[in-house]
Write a protein that holds these residues in place. Sequence first.
Motif, PDB file in Angstrom:
ATOM      1  N   ASP A  19      12.822  11.226  18.664  1.00  0.00           N
ATOM      2  CA  ASP A  19      11.716  11.839  17.926  1.00  0.00           C
ATOM      3  C   ASP A  19      11.363  11.024  16.688  1.00  0.00           C
ATOM      4  O   ASP A  19      10.186  10.840  16.372  1.00  0.00           O
ATOM      5  CB  ASP A  19      12.067  13.276  17.534  1.00  0.00           C
ATOM      6  N   MET A  22       9.601   7.880  17.893  1.00  0.00           N
ATOM      7  CA  MET A  22       8.251   8.199  18.360  1.00  0.00           C
ATOM      8  C   MET A  22       7.316   8.459  17.179  1.00  0.00           C
ATOM      9  O   MET A  22       6.167   8.003  17.184  1.00  0.00           O
ATOM     10  CB  MET A  22       8.285   9.423  19.284  1.00  0.00           C
ATOM     11  N   THR A  23       7.802   9.145  16.166  1.00  0.00           N
ATOM     12  CA  THR A  23       6.997   9.382  14.973  1.00  0.00           C
ATOM     13  C   THR A  23       6.621   8.061  14.310  1.00  0.00           C
ATOM     14  O   THR A  23       5.461   7.851  13.935  1.00  0.00           O
ATOM     15  CB  THR A  23       7.759  10.285  13.978  1.00  0.00           C
ATOM     16  N   LEU A  26       3.964   6.221  16.452  1.00  0.00           N
ATOM     17  CA  LEU A  26       2.643   6.842  16.311  1.00  0.00           C
ATOM     18  C   LEU A  26       2.051   6.551  14.938  1.00  0.00           C
ATOM     19  O   LEU A  26       0.846   6.309  14.816  1.00  0.00           O
ATOM     20  CB  LEU A  26       2.722   8.348  16.576  1.00  0.00           C
ATOM     21  N   ILE A  50       8.703   7.879  25.404  1.00  0.00           N
ATOM     22  CA  ILE A  50       8.246   9.134  26.020  1.00  0.00           C
ATOM     23  C   ILE A  50       9.020   9.393  27.307  1.00  0.00           C
ATOM     24  O   ILE A  50       9.472  10.518  27.551  1.00  0.00           O
ATOM     25  CB  ILE A  50       6.722   9.090  26.282  1.00  0.00           C
ATOM     26  N   LYS A  78       7.332  20.170  19.301  1.00  0.00           N
ATOM     27  CA  LYS A  78       7.261  18.746  18.960  1.00  0.00           C
ATOM     28  C   LYS A  78       6.510  17.972  20.030  1.00  0.00           C
ATOM     29  O   LYS A  78       5.719  17.083  19.728  1.00  0.00           O
ATOM     30  CB  LYS A  78       8.666  18.154  18.810  1.00  0.00           C
ATOM     31  N   THR A  79       6.763  18.318  21.283  1.00  0.00           N
ATOM     32  CA  THR A  79       6.068  17.657  22.388  1.00  0.00           C
ATOM     33  C   THR A  79       4.567  17.842  22.246  1.00  0.00           C
ATOM     34  O   THR A  79       3.787  16.893  22.413  1.00  0.00           O
ATOM     35  CB  THR A  79       6.557  18.206  23.743  1.00  0.00           C
ATOM     36  N   LYS A  81       2.876  18.446  19.479  1.00  0.00           N
ATOM     37  CA  LYS A  81       2.399  17.664  18.332  1.00  0.00           C
ATOM     38  C   LYS A  81       2.294  16.181  18.680  1.00  0.00           C
ATOM     39  O   LYS A  81       1.306  15.523  18.336  1.00  0.00           O
ATOM     40  CB  LYS A  81       3.339  17.851  17.136  1.00  0.00           C
ATOM     41  N   PHE A  82       3.320  15.659  19.363  1.00  0.00           N
ATOM     42  CA  PHE A  82       3.280  14.252  19.787  1.00  0.00           C
ATOM     43  C   PHE A  82       2.094  14.012  20.726  1.00  0.00           C
ATOM     44  O   PHE A  82       1.410  12.995  20.627  1.00  0.00           O
ATOM     45  CB  PHE A  82       4.574  13.848  20.481  1.00  0.00           C
ATOM     46  N   GLU A  83       1.863  14.948  21.628  1.00  0.00           N
ATOM     47  CA  GLU A  83       0.764  14.814  22.576  1.00  0.00           C
ATOM     48  C   GLU A  83      -0.578  14.762  21.851  1.00  0.00           C
ATOM     49  O   GLU A  83      -1.430  13.919  22.159  1.00  0.00           O
ATOM     50  CB  GLU A  83       0.789  15.976  23.571  1.00  0.00           C
ATOM     51  N   ARG A  85      -1.159  13.847  18.740  1.00  0.00           N
ATOM     52  CA  ARG A  85      -1.268  12.586  18.004  1.00  0.00           C
ATOM     53  C   ARG A  85      -1.580  11.431  18.945  1.00  0.00           C
ATOM     54  O   ARG A  85      -2.422  10.573  18.636  1.00  0.00           O
ATOM     55  CB  ARG A  85       0.019  12.302  17.247  1.00  0.00           C
TER      56      ARG A  85
END
Length: 117
Positions: A19, A22-23, A26, A50, A78-79, A81-83, A85
């Motif tokens: 996570d 990934m943050t 992004l 991912i 979180k998934t 939010k990541f999606e 972004r």
Amino acid sequence: MNTPIIPTTDIVEQLATIDSVMTGLLDKLEKIQFEQGETDTLVLKLQEVISARQILIGQLVTDSQFEDRIYLQSQADKTTKFEHRAKKVLADREALLRGIRKGKRQTNLYKTIDSNR
């Protein structure tokens, strides 16, 4: 594909690391200029992260011993939010590509007009 069984505590630690990575990816993709060559590398890394995240979450979900619903819900959030972004980054990149293509078409049109004079 047969994935090895990993202890739940290791999965939770790995998810936290993923996570964070990934943050960071992004964040970089949102700030980097489209024309920079690093963009392709960042996108490839994001895809790898991912995939790894999906595998780990799949292992948690299928683990009958793991019953922390709050943690699973936080991972689902979180998934999402990541999606969102990632979709925003994708939409921005697509808009830039459309602009570049339109500019090239206009340039070619002007060249054609100029050559016909």
